[in-house]
Write a protein that holds these residues in place. Structure first.
Motif, mmCIF file in Angstrom:
data_model
loop_
_atom_site.group_PDB
_atom_site.id
_atom_site.type_symbol
_atom_site.label_atom_id
_atom_site.label_comp_id
_atom_site.label_asym_id
_atom_site.label_seq_id
_atom_site.Cartn_x
_atom_site.Cartn_y
_atom_site.Cartn_z
ATOM 1 N N ASP A 350 -56.814 -16.307 -23.663
ATOM 2 C CA ASP A 350 -55.952 -16.021 -22.494
ATOM 3 C C ASP A 350 -55.966 -17.159 -21.481
ATOM 4 N N SER A 351 -56.173 -18.387 -21.939
ATOM 5 C CA SER A 351 -56.132 -19.540 -21.046
ATOM 6 C C SER A 351 -54.808 -20.280 -21.252
ATOM 7 N N PHE A 352 -54.625 -21.330 -20.484
ATOM 8 C CA PHE A 352 -53.424 -22.150 -20.675
ATOM 9 C C PHE A 352 -53.463 -22.779 -22.060
ATOM 10 N N ARG A 353 -52.358 -22.651 -22.763
ATOM 11 C CA ARG A 353 -52.289 -23.194 -24.106
ATOM 12 C C ARG A 353 -50.877 -23.668 -24.389
ATOM 13 N N ILE A 388 -48.983 -19.697 -19.903
ATOM 14 C CA ILE A 388 -49.634 -19.977 -18.622
ATOM 15 C C ILE A 388 -50.116 -18.663 -18.027
ATOM 16 N N PRO A 389 -51.419 -18.405 -17.994
ATOM 17 C CA PRO A 389 -51.923 -17.173 -17.378
ATOM 18 C C PRO A 389 -51.766 -17.232 -15.855
ATOM 19 N N ILE A 390 -51.369 -16.136 -15.291
ATOM 20 C CA ILE A 390 -51.162 -16.096 -13.837
ATOM 21 C C ILE A 390 -52.169 -15.165 -13.170
ATOM 22 N N TRP A 391 -52.239 -13.946 -13.624
ATOM 23 C CA TRP A 391 -53.173 -13.008 -12.982
ATOM 24 C C TRP A 391 -53.601 -11.961 -14.005
ATOM 25 N N ASP A 392 -54.901 -11.737 -14.127
ATOM 26 C CA ASP A 392 -55.401 -10.736 -15.081
ATOM 27 C C ASP A 392 -56.515 -9.894 -14.482
ATOM 28 N N TRP A 393 -56.613 -9.864 -13.140
ATOM 29 C CA TRP A 393 -57.612 -9.083 -12.429
ATOM 30 C C TRP A 393 -59.045 -9.506 -12.815
ATOM 31 N N GLY A 394 -59.227 -10.762 -13.135
ATOM 32 C CA GLY A 394 -60.565 -11.302 -13.419
ATOM 33 C C GLY A 394 -61.092 -11.016 -14.811
#
Length: 526
Positions: A350-353, A388-394
């Motif tokens: 779930d990171s930038f790839r 591009i992950p933006i928000w996943d509540w940590g």
């Protein structure tokens, strides 16, 4: 070097006489139950195996089910590693769509009319895709990218009310796919398979030595039973000499008649103890035969000779051997490396790839199949997909943090294991030195007790001592022999424990891997 074959052995420099006497006693006490109970069985025996520690180990490991199970575990992980290595080589794939029928109505955009229109489709599609894929390896390192040669051929037909529209399509092209900004899955999978194989081999080595030491423990238990039989036989021999002396004394001194009766009781008890020792030895020998999977008519025997050989062990070198040769610390290092790989994989989740795809080839479409190979056109594609992950509540941050804790725990485990190894090695060396010295001292005490017993029996025959002194001297010699046996077994067990910790034989001065040629056992024989 100190030698003890029986409680009545003389000096260590002349073991032959004592060894012969001990062998005669052992044969006598072992033969009694068989001569009385089953003489036919003795006659039917095929062979007697005179066991030594080395022969015991060889018999126990020969065609062992435990060894074969360990070999199967190694072969399983070795096959998985070969599978990962094969995945880095070329692969040929063919996909067929034979056929794909569609008869459906759907809205589609008409660019000429600039509006959606209801289109009725009645299609037939036959397709074949052939691909030769090769992971890209640079200087022996997988790049996580893939290069492929592809060929796509299909037949497409649209069935209308009055006619059938048929199209043939052919395209052959080169494709390159490269993931970016993410873990190298190819390299991680390959390294993981290599670590699994190494762990399996280390576990094999540990289990192999455990099996060897279990066989050694069984051998020394049988040796203990044999030596206890020698001790019992020695007590009987001493009491028989005392009884003979009492018979001579009572003929000249009637007051000695009570001595004869007391010695008869003591002699009967000693003979019963000898019989019990023989039965115990026979039962242990039968159990050992079953473990060694020997034929029923075979029998086993050990020579009850106890040798305490001083072994010089340097503490610093022993710790270095335990760290370098023993599998324990290396297994911990494998766990640490696997935790590092897991942390890398977690960071990539779930990171930038980004995925980059490039194709270049030739294509042709024609109503006639024979024309799709003539006058093809150039074709190419360029694809760049990014996530591009933006928000996943940590969620990702907490997963990484949890994996970091696992890595720190593995690092603490490695440090703790090293300290435990050092402490255990120092403790076992102290145990070895203690039991070694006890064995040497008790061997000297046993020689002294034997001399005292012989002197006391001579004085008793001459009337110089009473019966109480004789009985106490005989029992004291038997107790000394038993203490010597206990010290010897402690010495041998300390050596075995030190070997297990260091994977080194300090008597023969060679690693256990070389002494038992363990690598030859790692391959499953057909």
């Amino acid at each position: 070097m100190f030698l003890c074959s029986s409680p009545r052995t003389g000096s260590a420099s002349r073991p032959s006489s004592g060894g012969a006497r001990a062998a005669g006693r052992l044969l006598l006490i072992l033969a009694l139950p068989w001569l009385v109970v089953a003489p036919a069985t003795v006659a039917a025996q095929d062979r007697v195996l005179n066991l030594t520690l080395e022969r015991m180990v060889d018999l126990g490991l020969d065609d062992s089910y435990g060894i074969r199970r360990l070999q199967l575990d190694i072969e399983r992980t070795r096959s998985l590693l070969r599978a990962e290595q094969s995945s880095l080589k070329s692969r040929v794939e063919m996909q067929l769509a034979t056929p794909q029928f569609e008869r459906i109505s759907d809205y589609k955009w008409n660019s000429e009319l600039q509006k959606d229109e209801l289109v009725h489709e009645n299609t037939r599609r036959w397709e074949m895709d052939l691909s030769v894929r090769q992971p890209v390896i640079l200087f022996g390192y997988p790049t996580n990218g893939t290069l492929s040669l592809n060929n796509r051929v299909y037949r497409y037909s649209q069935i209308g009310e009055d006619e059938r529209d048929v199209r043939y399509y052919n395209r052959y092209f080169i494709e390159y796919e490269q993931p970016l900004f993410q873990p190298n899955q190819m390299q991680n999978d390959l390294e993981g398979a290599e670590l699994d194989l190494e762990r399996s081999e280390l576990e094999f080595q540990e289990d192999f030595i455990q099996m060897v030491h279990a066989l050694a423990e069984d051998y020394f238990e049988l040796l203990e039973a044999a030596y206890e039989g020698v001790i019992a036989a020695g007590r009987v021999e001493d009491l028989e000499q005392a009884t003979a002396a009492a018979d001579s004394l009572q003929s000249t001194d009637p007051a000695r008649a009570l001595d004869h009766d007391q010695l008869q009781v003591a002699l009967a008890n000693a003979r019963e103890e000898r019989q019990q020792a023989a039965s115990s030895y026979r039962l242990q020998a039968e159990n050992l035969k079953q473990r060694l999977r020997l034929p029923p008519n075979d029998s086993v025997a050990v020579d009850p000779v106890l040798l305490v050989e001083p072994v010089q062990v340097d503490v610093v070198r022993a710790i270095e051997l335990a760290v370098s040769l023993a599998p324990r610390l290396r297994r911990v290092a494998i766990d640490l490396r696997e935790s590092e790989i897991s942390l890398e994989q977690t960071r990539g989740r779930d990171s930038f790839r980004m995925d980059v795809g490039l194709t270049y080839g030739r294509e042709m479409e024609d109503p006639r199949f024979g024309n799709v190979w003539q006058e093809p056109r150039n074709s190419y594609t360029i694809n760049v997909d990014a996530s591009i992950p933006i928000w996943d509540w940590g969620e990702r941050r907490h997963r990484i943090q949890a994996q970091q804790y696992s890595k720190q725990r593995a690092e603490l485990g490695a440090e703790d294991t090293r300290e435990q190894i050092e402490t255990s090695v120092r403790s076992e060396i102290r145990n070895l030195e203690e039991y070694e010295q006890r064995g040497i001292n008790m061997r000297a005490n046993l020689e002294l007790a034997q001399q005292i017993t012989a002197s006391t029996l001579r004085r008793y025959r001459d009337g110089g001592v009473n019966l109480v002194d004789v009985l106490q001297t005989i029992e004291r010699e038997a107790d000394t022999a038993q203490n010597f046996l206990d010290a010897y077994l402690g010495y041998r067990n300390a050596l075995l424990d030190l070997e297990r910790l260091t994977f080194y034989d300090f008597q023969s001065q060679q690693p256990l891997l070389d002494r038992y040629d363990i690598e030859t056992y790692m391959t499953l024989q057909p």
